[in-house]
Design a protein around this motif. Structure first.
Motif, mmCIF file in Angstrom:
data_model
loop_
_atom_site.group_PDB
_atom_site.id
_atom_site.type_symbol
_atom_site.label_atom_id
_atom_site.label_comp_id
_atom_site.label_asym_id
_atom_site.label_seq_id
_atom_site.Cartn_x
_atom_site.Cartn_y
_atom_site.Cartn_z
ATOM 1 N N THR A 219 -9.077 -25.083 -33.661
ATOM 2 C CA THR A 219 -10.101 -25.427 -34.565
ATOM 3 C C THR A 219 -11.631 -24.802 -34.083
ATOM 4 O OG1 THR A 219 -8.980 -27.326 -35.637
ATOM 5 C CG2 THR A 219 -11.505 -26.941 -35.829
ATOM 6 N N VAL A 220 -12.176 -23.971 -35.051
ATOM 7 C CA VAL A 220 -13.488 -23.414 -34.554
ATOM 8 C C VAL A 220 -14.567 -23.742 -35.463
ATOM 9 C CG1 VAL A 220 -14.692 -21.147 -34.088
ATOM 10 C CG2 VAL A 220 -12.360 -21.456 -33.089
ATOM 11 N N CYS A 221 -15.880 -24.227 -35.058
ATOM 12 C CA CYS A 221 -16.923 -24.373 -35.804
ATOM 13 C C CYS A 221 -17.935 -23.384 -35.432
ATOM 14 C CB CYS A 221 -17.481 -25.727 -35.732
ATOM 15 S SG CYS A 221 -16.273 -27.032 -36.109
ATOM 16 N N VAL A 222 -18.683 -22.567 -36.471
ATOM 17 C CA VAL A 222 -19.815 -21.905 -36.387
ATOM 18 C C VAL A 222 -20.965 -22.497 -37.394
ATOM 19 C CG1 VAL A 222 -20.520 -19.512 -36.941
ATOM 20 C CG2 VAL A 222 -17.956 -19.927 -36.548
ATOM 21 N N VAL A 223 -21.981 -22.532 -36.505
ATOM 22 C CA VAL A 223 -23.111 -23.104 -37.157
ATOM 23 C C VAL A 223 -24.093 -21.831 -37.569
ATOM 24 C CG1 VAL A 223 -24.610 -23.519 -35.040
ATOM 25 C CG2 VAL A 223 -25.365 -24.585 -37.237
ATOM 26 N N GLY A 224 -24.423 -21.664 -39.160
ATOM 27 C CA GLY A 224 -25.085 -20.710 -39.548
ATOM 28 C C GLY A 224 -24.552 -20.212 -40.775
ATOM 29 N N ALA A 225 -25.161 -19.280 -41.628
ATOM 30 C CA ALA A 225 -24.565 -18.760 -42.778
ATOM 31 C C ALA A 225 -25.135 -17.432 -43.055
ATOM 32 C CB ALA A 225 -24.817 -19.792 -44.014
ATOM 33 N N GLY A 226 -25.526 -16.778 -41.998
ATOM 34 C CA GLY A 226 -25.959 -15.139 -42.208
ATOM 35 C C GLY A 226 -24.707 -14.509 -41.988
ATOM 36 N N ASN A 227 -25.031 -13.101 -42.010
ATOM 37 C CA ASN A 227 -23.820 -12.093 -41.782
ATOM 38 C C ASN A 227 -23.168 -12.451 -40.396
ATOM 39 O OD1 ASN A 227 -24.301 -10.848 -44.302
ATOM 40 N ND2 ASN A 227 -25.681 -9.464 -43.619
#
Length: 461
Positions: free
Chosen positions: A281-289
């Protein structure tokens, strides 16, 4: 005449999310010609108003419609040195296509300008002849710091005008963010190298492994006899949230994560020596390209559950709609109105991410509604990998080692908006080093503008 764009063939989402081959497969000749006939060839081409490098869009599209792809390429490259790249990564929906008259009609889509530009560039690469024309040198030389989009654009424009141009690149590979930041499945690196080789064929000299500000300074470049210097060193300094647990193993900046994978070919480990650890499971914070690139890359590296965690709603997400659409197709899970507030660990490694539920309040200074916490609403996501993709700033090395260079508090170099000249005479700057992280095409526009200003000034001497 169809109201919809000719559909671009793509890999199946459940196949492509396991490989690093390009997602979009490109138009055929027939598709490109059909799409080109949708252009209205407006007397007032609003599409050009949206292009930072002023490509004569209707002119090249009319040549595509006739099947004269070589002429279309010549028209594009009058203004744009990197058409294959721009056709793939430019946010056309907010620029040229966003101003297309056809796209303003109810139920109608804009002309697929980006797809056509990509087709023309790819067709020329496969079938066109190299430009054998000789450039007359003018005896002046210019140094360019950084081989990313702004540096390449500036170098190419100056080379056309007869300058001896030397590009200094800090990394071992040219291309800047095009090489280290954008994944192979969006922008194949062989294509980036081809575009850079085209600029090199114009006489531009590239020197890698040179960190300006450490290996050599701006002052020393002037002492070596460069008549002007352009700083296009990008924005490679990652930002973090400043929440507890960000120093745990398993926390990456998106910059490091993508550099390991793209530049160092971590996805080919162990055939390449750079490992990239991702957990189930991986979490990425942000919603840009950049966040989309990181999430989609993690999926391809084998993570089963990949989350995009973003404190605002989907409407406010800065990523291109196409990138969000592709991410959803590939199985990325979106947690909107969610803000990470703590990274919990065990034995020095990430164990879970504590998240705060948010809601949208009144608009802030950006005009977007401000996210505010919903009291008492928190939850945890069990994860071993946390990737921070909330923006980047310019590296401080050049500003710290260049006396008299004025910069913003956050590190961006201050320039004259008309010429891109800095507070240091004959030192120019552009791209992310000035604006902070932005788009490839805006960086190219800045490099082109600076090249014109450099030429105008040095031609008078």
């Amino acid at each position: 005449m169809s109201k919809e764009k000719v559909k671009m063939p793509e890999q199946d989402p459940q196949v492509r999310n396991k490989n690093f081959e390009e997602v979009a497969l490109g138009y055929t000749k027939e598709m490109a010609m059909e799409e080109a006939t949708r252009c209205l060839n407006c007397k007032k081409p609003f599409c050009m108003d949206g292009c930072p490098v002023n490509v004569p869009i209707p002119r090249f599209i009319q040549e595509v419609a006739k099947g004269d792809f070589d002429k279309a390429f010549d028209i594009i490259t009058e203004e744009n040195a990197l058409p294959a790249i721009c056709g793939r990564v430019c946010p056309q929906e907010n620029q040229c296509e966003g101003k297309c008259v056809r796209g303003r009609a109810k139920g109608s889509e804009s002309v697929a300008i980006g797809r056509l530009e990509r087709f023309v560039a790819d067709y020329h690469r496969d079938h066109g002849k190299k430009d054998e024309s000789k450039i007359v040198k003018n005896g002046k030389k210019v140094a360019v710091v950084g081989s990313g989009p702004s540096g390449i654009s500036c170098a190419g424009e100056l080379a056309k005008r007869g300058y001896d141009v030397k590009v200094f690149e800090a990394l071992h590979k040219t291309g800047g963010v095009l090489s280290y930041g954008i994944p192979e499945f969006r922008l194949p690196k062989a294509l980036v190298q081809y575009e850079i080789d085209t600029v090199a064929d114009m006489g531009v000299d590239f020197e890698t492994n040179v960190v300006v500000g450490r290996t050599i300074t701006v002052d020393e470049l002037e002492e070596e006899g460069f008549d002007a210097i352009f700083v296009g060193s990008g924005a490679g300094l990652p930002r973090f949230q400043g929440i507890p647990g960000e120093n745990l193993n398993g926390v990456y900046s998106a910059n490091e994560f993508l550099t390991r994978v793209n530049l160092m070919k971590g996805y080919m480990f162990p055939d390449r020596p750079t490992p990239v650890k991702v957990t189930n499971t991986v979490c990425v914070v942000g919603a840009g390209n950049v966040a989309m690139d990181a999430a989609r890359t993690a999926k391809r590296l084998g993570a089963e559950n990949v989350y995009i965690v973003y404190r605002r709603s989907e409407e406010e997400a800065p990523a291109r709609k196409e990138e969000i659409h592709h991410a959803k197709e590939e199985g990325i899970i979106f947690k909107f109105l969610t803000n990470p507030i703590e990274v919990k660990g065990e034995d020095g490694w990430v164990k879970s991410l504590v998240c705060q539920e948010m809601e949208l309040g009144e608009p802030d200074e950006s005009g977007r509604r401000r996210p505010v916490p919903v009291e008492g609403k928190t939850f945890e996501i069990e994860t071993g990998t946390f990737i921070v993709a909330i923006g980047q700033s310019p590296n401080p090395l050049i500003r710290q080692t260049t006396p008299g260079l004025d910069t913003q508090k956050w590190g961006g170099i201050i320039v004259n908006e008309e010429t891109n000249e800095t507070s240091r005479e004959n030192v120019y700057a552009g791209g992310d080093a000035v604006t902070g992280a932005a788009t490839v095409i805006l960086a190219m526009g800045a490099g082109k503008k600076a090249a014109q200003a450099i030429d105008e000034k040095l031609s008078k001497k």
